[in-house]
Design a protein around this motif. Structure first.
Motif, mmCIF file in Angstrom:
data_model
loop_
_atom_site.group_PDB
_atom_site.id
_atom_site.type_symbol
_atom_site.label_atom_id
_atom_site.label_comp_id
_atom_site.label_asym_id
_atom_site.label_seq_id
_atom_site.Cartn_x
_atom_site.Cartn_y
_atom_site.Cartn_z
ATOM 1 N N TYR A 279 30.741 21.351 34.587
ATOM 2 C CA TYR A 279 29.996 20.093 34.575
ATOM 3 C C TYR A 279 28.504 20.328 34.755
ATOM 4 O O TYR A 279 27.691 19.572 34.233
ATOM 5 C CB TYR A 279 30.534 19.132 35.637
ATOM 6 N N LEU A 280 28.151 21.371 35.511
ATOM 7 C CA LEU A 280 26.731 21.653 35.734
ATOM 8 C C LEU A 280 26.165 22.597 34.674
ATOM 9 O O LEU A 280 25.020 22.996 34.748
ATOM 10 C CB LEU A 280 26.522 22.266 37.118
ATOM 11 N N HIS A 281 26.992 22.985 33.705
ATOM 12 C CA HIS A 281 26.614 23.987 32.704
ATOM 13 C C HIS A 281 26.139 25.252 33.404
ATOM 14 O O HIS A 281 25.129 25.855 33.034
ATOM 15 C CB HIS A 281 25.519 23.466 31.773
ATOM 16 N N ALA A 282 26.852 25.656 34.455
ATOM 17 C CA ALA A 282 26.457 26.820 35.253
ATOM 18 C C ALA A 282 27.287 28.037 34.867
ATOM 19 O O ALA A 282 28.377 27.904 34.317
ATOM 20 C CB ALA A 282 26.667 26.509 36.730
ATOM 21 N N ASP A 283 26.767 29.228 35.170
ATOM 22 C CA ASP A 283 27.556 30.450 35.022
ATOM 23 C C ASP A 283 28.598 30.455 36.122
ATOM 24 O O ASP A 283 28.378 29.892 37.195
ATOM 25 C CB ASP A 283 26.663 31.684 35.196
ATOM 26 N N CYS A 284 29.712 31.118 35.870
ATOM 27 C CA CYS A 284 30.753 31.157 36.891
ATOM 28 C C CYS A 284 31.269 32.575 37.068
ATOM 29 O O CYS A 284 31.696 33.214 36.110
ATOM 30 C CB CYS A 284 31.886 30.213 36.504
ATOM 31 N N LEU A 285 31.186 33.078 38.291
ATOM 32 C CA LEU A 285 31.679 34.409 38.635
ATOM 33 C C LEU A 285 32.713 34.273 39.741
ATOM 34 O O LEU A 285 32.703 33.296 40.487
ATOM 35 C CB LEU A 285 30.540 35.301 39.151
ATOM 36 N N ALA A 286 33.581 35.288 39.848
ATOM 37 C CA ALA A 286 34.519 35.313 40.963
ATOM 38 C C ALA A 286 34.487 36.707 41.570
ATOM 39 O O ALA A 286 34.297 37.692 40.857
ATOM 40 C CB ALA A 286 35.928 34.978 40.498
ATOM 41 N N VAL A 287 34.647 36.755 42.884
ATOM 42 C CA VAL A 287 34.629 38.053 43.553
ATOM 43 C C VAL A 287 35.746 38.115 44.580
ATOM 44 O O VAL A 287 36.114 37.113 45.202
ATOM 45 C CB VAL A 287 33.247 38.301 44.218
ATOM 46 N N HIS A 288 36.311 39.300 44.698
ATOM 47 C CA HIS A 288 37.247 39.543 45.793
ATOM 48 C C HIS A 288 36.778 40.794 46.515
ATOM 49 O O HIS A 288 36.391 41.770 45.890
ATOM 50 C CB HIS A 288 38.668 39.753 45.289
ATOM 51 N N VAL A 289 36.821 40.745 47.853
ATOM 52 C CA VAL A 289 36.403 41.917 48.627
ATOM 53 C C VAL A 289 37.623 42.555 49.281
ATOM 54 O O VAL A 289 38.347 41.909 50.039
ATOM 55 C CB VAL A 289 35.349 41.544 49.693
ATOM 56 N N GLU A 290 37.855 43.817 48.928
ATOM 57 C CA GLU A 290 38.912 44.632 49.531
ATOM 58 C C GLU A 290 38.351 45.256 50.795
ATOM 59 O O GLU A 290 37.319 45.924 50.751
ATOM 60 C CB GLU A 290 39.281 45.781 48.601
ATOM 61 N N HIS A 319 34.994 40.135 39.628
ATOM 62 C CA HIS A 319 34.563 41.395 40.239
ATOM 63 C C HIS A 319 35.422 41.681 41.462
ATOM 64 O O HIS A 319 35.724 40.776 42.226
ATOM 65 C CB HIS A 319 33.103 41.298 40.714
ATOM 66 N N VAL A 320 35.781 42.956 41.669
ATOM 67 C CA VAL A 320 36.451 43.364 42.903
ATOM 68 C C VAL A 320 35.539 44.356 43.601
ATOM 69 O O VAL A 320 35.101 45.345 43.007
ATOM 70 C CB VAL A 320 37.834 43.995 42.631
ATOM 71 N N LEU A 321 35.191 44.050 44.846
ATOM 72 C CA LEU A 321 34.274 44.914 45.608
ATOM 73 C C LEU A 321 35.004 45.476 46.823
ATOM 74 O O LEU A 321 36.030 44.950 47.238
ATOM 75 C CB LEU A 321 33.062 44.110 46.076
ATOM 76 N N HIS A 322 34.447 46.521 47.377
ATOM 77 C CA HIS A 322 35.014 47.097 48.594
ATOM 78 C C HIS A 322 33.986 47.020 49.708
ATOM 79 O O HIS A 322 32.802 47.246 49.477
ATOM 80 C CB HIS A 322 35.427 48.549 48.350
ATOM 81 N N GLY A 323 34.441 46.694 50.883
ATOM 82 C CA GLY A 323 33.519 46.621 52.009
ATOM 83 C C GLY A 323 34.265 46.247 53.270
ATOM 84 O O GLY A 323 35.172 45.408 53.223
ATOM 85 N N ALA A 324 33.883 46.864 54.361
ATOM 86 C CA ALA A 324 34.573 46.590 55.627
ATOM 87 C C ALA A 324 34.212 45.195 56.131
ATOM 88 O O ALA A 324 35.026 44.493 56.711
ATOM 89 C CB ALA A 324 34.196 47.649 56.660
ATOM 90 N N ASN A 325 32.984 44.789 55.871
ATOM 91 C CA ASN A 325 32.522 43.477 56.307
ATOM 92 C C ASN A 325 32.545 42.526 55.100
ATOM 93 O O ASN A 325 31.652 42.560 54.251
ATOM 94 C CB ASN A 325 31.106 43.616 56.880
ATOM 95 N N VAL A 326 33.573 41.698 55.043
ATOM 96 C CA VAL A 326 33.797 40.861 53.859
ATOM 97 C C VAL A 326 32.631 39.909 53.624
ATOM 98 O O VAL A 326 32.084 39.829 52.521
ATOM 99 C CB VAL A 326 35.127 40.073 53.992
ATOM 100 N N ALA A 327 32.234 39.196 54.680
ATOM 101 C CA ALA A 327 31.177 38.192 54.542
ATOM 102 C C ALA A 327 29.876 38.843 54.070
ATOM 103 O O ALA A 327 29.217 38.356 53.145
ATOM 104 C CB ALA A 327 30.964 37.472 55.870
ATOM 105 N N ARG A 328 29.530 39.967 54.706
ATOM 106 C CA ARG A 328 28.305 40.692 54.368
ATOM 107 C C ARG A 328 28.331 41.113 52.892
ATOM 108 O O ARG A 328 27.353 40.957 52.170
ATOM 109 C CB ARG A 328 28.238 41.930 55.285
#
Lengths: 380, 369
Positions: A279-290, A319-328
């Motif tokens: 609706y906003l004509h925006a780009d859309c990404l998704a991420v998961h942090v392992e 995108h799938v990322l790795h990191g101990a601190n998910v929020a960071r």
């Protein structure tokens, strides 16, 4: 379809013209989508256009069946599955016949295993790619982006869905409107279903409030489709669509990031984020942090993979990322990707004490410079 | 302010209500076919419904129809009875006035009236055709009629923005909203082009903008009907048909950014923008000035502004949001806290926790933007 209209949206692929897709959009069975589609087919036939029926669902409706008179039918393909015989559109036969226009009823239908396409809308893509124009029918509740709304309104989780991009790519979306009262009258008169099926339908799905709400969704969605084509047009013509006084033009390009987990609620989150992005004509990404790369939990991985595939099917960049601190990790990624809005699920933050220290809580504190949306749990 | 307390009606009020209900029960039903341009096929839909009803045994008569007729309309008219209009000339112009006296004498169950936005010549009992229709309905005759979005009075500013001109003959929106049924007559742009033929150029952008307006107007009318239905049947209002955005203002948050984003989001979703603030005592002069400026901006952006009262601001906001079927709450980040407050419970945390069934969008604090 007229020649002048094909200049509205043309895709020339390797010299062959891509077929035009026209969708008759309704809000329930029995509003008259198939009837209107057949009416148009008859009109085309009278003008000498080479039109065939690739798939037609008669539902035993006499008015509708009468409308098919004189139209050429491509015989359906019979497929045996688990001891029963199913009939599906014979895509190869339609392609061999090569008509100018093909009618394909029930766009959202899921094919029985053994067909080339999993879904009928995929079969339709094959026809369009071969330069065949397609007329098809669809109910608004089968749109992926409205799945949660429809469930909320009706209590029915619609399983057969069509990704919004498929509908957005159609050349024309026409609303087939009928009042809820008139539809209920049709049910009473036995036009739509047999008497006992009609009675059951009216007690469940076809209640006045359900039908009225779905009808409103269909009207609003058609307006959204019209608006989408209008902004494509305005972008081409460099003529801004009429703006409301006081509302400033968009100052920046929005980029939405959806944060996925393996939780079932991720499906709602994906649909919601993508709907807002559209609706906003925006780009859309998704991420998961392992959190830990070597953690073995097949069930969890399978659930996550399902969500990632679902997101990709809706044309979301995953995108799938790795990191101990998910929020960071999420916040760093958002900054690096120039994300303007972060979409988070409530991740089980059912009580205030659980919320404190959760990923939601941490992201809200770390990303003070971004917009953050905490998506609702849709209750019924 | 929405109030939950229903006042006990006086006997006079009760009598008035009963009389109004009786009048409503005697009144004919109004059905409107709404189109977005000429040639979308409103008249066809109207006459076709008349034909089908007549075939099912209903007493249907045509009270007004626009000549000349296209061949498909002519075919339908052959199957229908007509009360001819009165031809009148005024100021050198020909008028076709609906013959209400003849209609009352004939007294059909259903009357078909084409071209609802039509001005009668001076000296006629009613200056407008929709007023004739109103009288006909009061006499217990049901009416099926057709009108274009361009002829709705309240839509004239939007119509002028799109087409550069205003309609001379209009129907007030409230009359449309009073209809028992409204049907949107949609048509694809390729069909519109074909109907226009090659001689007339078709402005696709103009048509699309009118089409969008018509779809949204019909959606709004239906939303009203849905709410009335739910209320009168004691069904709790539900979430799902429309985006309703609530911007929560505080003196310290970046209300400008939230309001503009709220407006843009509401527009894109064709939804509603609501703004609330919880009344606070002891605001500083500077805070009060900021609030006034923010309120002025909210009004300029055509938001619905509500002032809430309550000792517990979060509870007041949530109560209001649920009452108003809000789907998204926009709120500002709490002021940048000292590090130790990382674990403290901010109002935003409480709002996130409380609003489990509503999306919460948190906006950057002005100092961190």
């Amino acid at each position: 379809m007229s020649d002048s209209a094909s200049s509205l949206k043309t895709d020339a692929v390797g010299g062959t013209r891509k077929g035009r897709l026209k969708i008759f959009l309704g809000y329930a069975a029995g509003v008259g989508k198939t009837y209107q589609m057949l009416d148009e087919a008859q009109e085309l036939r009278r003008k000498g256009v080479d039109v065939v029926v690739g798939y037609f669902e008669p539902h035993g409706r006499q008015d509708t069946i009468a409308k098919t008179e004189g139209l050429e039918f491509i015989p359906r393909r019979k497929i045996e599955y688990r001891g029963s015989v199913f009939e599906e559109m014979d895509v190869d036969a339609v392609l061999r016949r090569g008509p100018a226009v093909c009618l394909v009823d029930e766009f959202a239908h899921t094919n029985v295993p053994g067909c080339a396409g999993l879904k009928r809308w995929e079969d339709v893509q094959a026809l369009l790619n071969a330069g065949i124009d397609v007329l098809t029918t669809l109910n608004v509740q089968h749109l992926e982006s409205l799945n949660d709304e429809v469930w909320h309104i009706t209590g029915v989780r619609v399983r057969e869905t069509v990704p919004d991009w498929v509908v957005d790519a159609a050349d024309e979306v026409v609303l087939v409107d009928l009042t809820a009262e008139a539809l209920q009258n049709r049910l009473h008169r036995g036009v739509v279903y047999t008497a006992d099926k009609a009675k059951k339908a009216m007690e469940n799905f076809f209640t006045e409030s359900n039908l009225t709400a779905l009808r409103e969704l269909a009207l609003r969605h058609t307006a959204h489709e019209v608006e989408g084509r209008l902004s494509d047009l305005a972008a081409k013509a460099r003529r801004a669509p009429a703006a409301r006084p006081g509302a400033e033009p968009p100052v920046r390009h929005e980029r939405i990031l959806i944060c996925l987990t393996e939780r079932p609620s991720s499906a709602v989150l994906i649909r919601r984020g993508k709907r807002v992005a559209d609706y906003l004509h925006a780009d859309c990404l998704a991420v998961h942090v392992e959190r830990s790369p070597n953690r073995r939990d097949d069930e969890r991985k399978a659930a996550l993979e399902k969500h990632l595939t679902f997101a990709r099917n809706l044309h979301i960049d995953t995108h799938v990322l790795h990191g101990a601190n998910v929020a960071r990790t999420i916040v760093d990624f958002a900054r690096q990707q120039n994300i303007t809005q972060i979409y988070l699920g409530r991740s089980g933050a059912s009580s205030l004490s659980k919320l404190m220290g959760s990923t939601v809580h941490r992201v809200v504190r770390l990303a003070r410079d971004r917009e953050i949306t905490v998506v609702a749990e849709r209750f019924r | 302010m929405p109030a939950n307390i229903e006042k006990r009606p006086s006997p006079e009020e009760l009598l008035r209500r009963v009389q109004a209900e009786e009048r409503q029960a005697r009144r004919g039903k109004l059905k409107v076919f709404l189109g977005y341009a000429s040639r979308v096929g409103k008249s066809f839909r109207m006459l076709d419904e008349g034909r089908r009803r007549k075939e099912r045994g209903e007493d249907v008569v045509v009270g007004a129809i626009q000549f000349p007729l296209t061949p498909d309309l002519e075919a339908l008219m052959e199957k229908l009875e007509r009360v001819p209009t009165l031809k009148e000339t005024y100021g050198g112009r020909e008028y076709e006035v609906m013959d209400t006296a003849a209609i009352f004498r004939r007294h059909p169950r259903v009357l078909l009236v084409d071209e609802l936005a039509y001005d009668n010549p001076p000296g006629t009992r009613n200056p407008k055709r929709w007023q004739d229709v109103d009288n006909i309905l009061d006499n217990g005759i049901s009416v099926i009629t057709a009108v274009n979005l361009q002829h709705i009075e309240e839509q004239q500013d939007a119509v002028e923005r799109i087409t550069g001109k205003r309609a001379r003959q209009t129907v007030p929106e409230r009359f449309l909203r009073s209809a028992d049924q409204i049907v949107l007559v949609d048509a694809a742009l390729d069909d519109m082009m074909q109907r226009a033929g090659s001689r007339e150029p078709v402005d696709v952008q103009r048509l699309s903008e009118l089409r969008e307006l018509a779809l949204l107007l019909a959606a709004d009318v239906i939303d009203d009907q849905l709410l009335n239905y739910l209320r009168s049947n004691g069904v709790e209002q539900r979430w799902g048909t429309q985006e309703r955005i609530l911007v929560c203002m505080t003196p310290r948050s970046d209300a400008g950014a939230m309001l503009r984003s709220g407006r843009r989001n509401a527009d894109r979703f064709h939804g509603t923008l609501l703004v609330c603030y919880v009344r606070q005592s002891g605001l500083s002069g500077k805070d009060r000035e900021t609030m006034d400026a923010n309120l002025a901006l909210a009004l300029e952006l055509e938001a619905e502004v509500h002032v809430l009262d309550g000792a517990d601001a979060i509870a007041a906001i949530m109560r209001f949001a649920r009452e108003q079927r809000v789907t998204q709450i926009f709120v500002g980040h709490s002021a940048p806290d000292r590090w130790k407050e990382f674990w403290a419970r901010s109002p935003v945390d409480r709002l996130i926790q409380a609003a489990r069934d509503i999306d919460i969008r948190i906006f950057p604090h002005p100092q961190t933007r």
